[in-house]
Design a protein around this motif. Sequence first.
Motif, PDB file in Angstrom:
ATOM      1  N   LYS A  18       9.474  12.446  -5.221  1.00  0.00           N
ATOM      2  CA  LYS A  18      10.700  11.747  -4.838  1.00  0.00           C
ATOM      3  C   LYS A  18      11.453  12.492  -3.746  1.00  0.00           C
ATOM      4  O   LYS A  18      12.021  11.885  -2.832  1.00  0.00           O
ATOM      5  CB  LYS A  18      11.588  11.577  -6.076  1.00  0.00           C
TER       6      LYS A  18
ATOM      7  N   TRP B 147      10.205  11.666  -0.405  1.00  0.00           N
ATOM      8  CA  TRP B 147      10.738  10.377   0.056  1.00  0.00           C
ATOM      9  C   TRP B 147      12.143  10.566   0.642  1.00  0.00           C
ATOM     10  O   TRP B 147      12.467   9.986   1.691  1.00  0.00           O
ATOM     11  CB  TRP B 147      10.820   9.390  -1.116  1.00  0.00           C
ATOM     12  N   ASN B 148      12.940  11.346  -0.022  1.00  0.00           N
ATOM     13  CA  ASN B 148      14.298  11.555   0.466  1.00  0.00           C
ATOM     14  C   ASN B 148      14.311  12.274   1.822  1.00  0.00           C
ATOM     15  O   ASN B 148      15.115  11.972   2.690  1.00  0.00           O
ATOM     16  CB  ASN B 148      15.099  12.356  -0.554  1.00  0.00           C
TER      17      ASN B 148
ATOM     18  N   GLN C  50       4.419  10.782   2.623  1.00  0.00           N
ATOM     19  CA  GLN C  50       5.624   9.949   2.631  1.00  0.00           C
ATOM     20  C   GLN C  50       6.290   9.984   4.004  1.00  0.00           C
ATOM     21  O   GLN C  50       6.770   8.959   4.514  1.00  0.00           O
ATOM     22  CB  GLN C  50       6.611  10.431   1.557  1.00  0.00           C
TER      23      GLN C  50
ATOM     24  N   LEU D 276       2.702   3.016   1.532  1.00  0.00           N
ATOM     25  CA  LEU D 276       3.600   3.981   2.180  1.00  0.00           C
ATOM     26  C   LEU D 276       4.017   3.506   3.561  1.00  0.00           C
ATOM     27  O   LEU D 276       5.182   3.621   3.952  1.00  0.00           O
ATOM     28  CB  LEU D 276       2.909   5.355   2.301  1.00  0.00           C
TER      29      LEU D 276
ATOM     30  N   ARG E  75       6.433   0.615   3.237  1.00  0.00           N
ATOM     31  CA  ARG E  75       7.745   1.109   2.796  1.00  0.00           C
ATOM     32  C   ARG E  75       8.447   1.827   3.947  1.00  0.00           C
ATOM     33  O   ARG E  75       9.659   1.696   4.131  1.00  0.00           O
ATOM     34  CB  ARG E  75       7.566   2.063   1.612  1.00  0.00           C
TER      35      ARG E  75
ATOM     36  N   SER F  69      12.156   0.868   5.923  1.00  0.00           N
ATOM     37  CA  SER F  69      13.289   1.775   5.725  1.00  0.00           C
ATOM     38  C   SER F  69      14.171   1.823   6.959  1.00  0.00           C
ATOM     39  O   SER F  69      13.773   1.475   8.046  1.00  0.00           O
ATOM     40  CB  SER F  69      12.778   3.189   5.399  1.00  0.00           C
TER      41      SER F  69
END
Length: 567
Positions: A479, A482-483, A505, A560, A563, A567
Amino acid sequence: MLRELRIRDFAIIKEIEVSFREGLTVFTGETGAGKSIIVDALGVVLGGRASQDMIGPGNGTAAIEALFDAVPGTGSVEPGPAGTSPPETGLPFMPDDAMGGEDGLILRRVISANSGKNRAYLNGSLTGVQTLSQVGANLVDIHGQHEHQSLLSTQSQLRILDEAAGLLEERKLTGALYAGAAAKRERLALMRSDLRQTAQRRELLSFQCGEIESAGVSAGEDVCLEEEKSVLSNQARLRELMETAYSLLYQSEGAALERLEKAAAALKEAKETDPRAEEPLQFISSAMPLLEEAALFLRSNRDRYEPDPERLAGVEERLELLKMLKKKYGGSIGEVMDYLRRAREELARMTSEGENEAALEKELEGLDAKLIESAERLSDKRKKFARNAEKAVGNALKGLALEKAQFRIDISRGQAGPDGFDRAEFLFNANPGGELRPLNRVASGGELSRLMLAIKSALGGRGVPVLVFDEVDAGIGGKTAWNVAAKLKELSRAHQVLCVTHQPQIAGAADVHFSVEKKISGGSTNVIIRELAGEARTEEIARMLSGKLTDVSLKHARELIERGLSS
């Protein structure tokens, strides 16, 4: 933004040429493929340190060229003529128009095995590395893969704060004042040390000058005194000789003048008969007044020669004094007087040095006052900015899965130094309820990576169009990755962001994706770079996910990318 980069014979890179676009650009590849070498080369062309070790094996030179869109603050440099090559490089550089047109800013760096041949160019014109560095500072902000370790240094923390607050020029001014005051303080200490060491010398010179001055010597005095001593020592004999001379000339029977008068009378009578007697008569007539003058001189001066023991003793005493002075200060009275002149000059210089000491003390007081004033002003601005900076970094940490983290900038005061009074220390706590502590006592490697990204995104790169992150994502995953990807993507909306990464990611969030590979052929190594799109990009991200291509890894890679695009 950075539009093109060309690297030749740099480390293991033989030749690569890369065109860039806006947004987030990532470089991926196996460890050791050469991704960070590209970042290193970019740092060199921006004015970073260069050495002969950077030149590829078997080559005499390495060269890097970068084309940027011109941005405010880089200075006005006219582009060089299209198609021209910088002199003495031995390399066929591409013409300026081949690198993007007339509106760009071209930086060029050539590293030679002969260190005297190293060159830096700006738009085709020879320039200094310092100029490249100044221009580069307005173009690119590079964050290396180990830079987060520098966050552990309070000195680096203070610089990060000053850079973000736009205080580097004021800090430089404070440093210049400190250096000036330190130089004067050192000079003053040396002067005082010298003055202490020369105190005895000054005392000696003062005594010697007084000794010579009190003697009141004059040029040729000793010669005159020796003559007078000789006369005073022979008074009786001199009087006797004068009496004898006067008597023979004038006073005794048959004296010289009496005989000459008779000779003149005889010649006058002879002249009446023989005119030739006129000539000797004139000679005698001319001599007689001179002899009469001599007789008068002898008569008037014979009484001078009376014994004078007191005067003789005084002359002898004076001669002994002069003899002593000549022995101490020179072989002659002239040398004694020269010594006196030089001693007076040296004493005058010593007096001047004492005056200079007072002037230097006054200058130092003025510099110290200016230093304190500048340091106080710098400190006030730092403290004011620090409060806003804490909030900005705190907000950035929330976007990096550190929602409960706390960040504070502690500014403490010390002695005035080249950076002012302040010592800045970043305090951090990742967990709720914990105590804020210095970074080296509380932050893990992954937390440091995210904190560095938060600080750079909140405080760094202001006004700089290009941000480069070299494996800033080390030590994180899941996670958090991702951030970090989201934060880099957010930064790319205001900056062109280049990122060397091993995180799928982050690769999935990229607008542009380059693959870097190391190829070995014929016993030589080269770096190959290619832009990935479509299925090739999907396969690269799948490899990053699982190390091999499977239906599952390919499916995950497509997710990925989707996504990242959304974003």
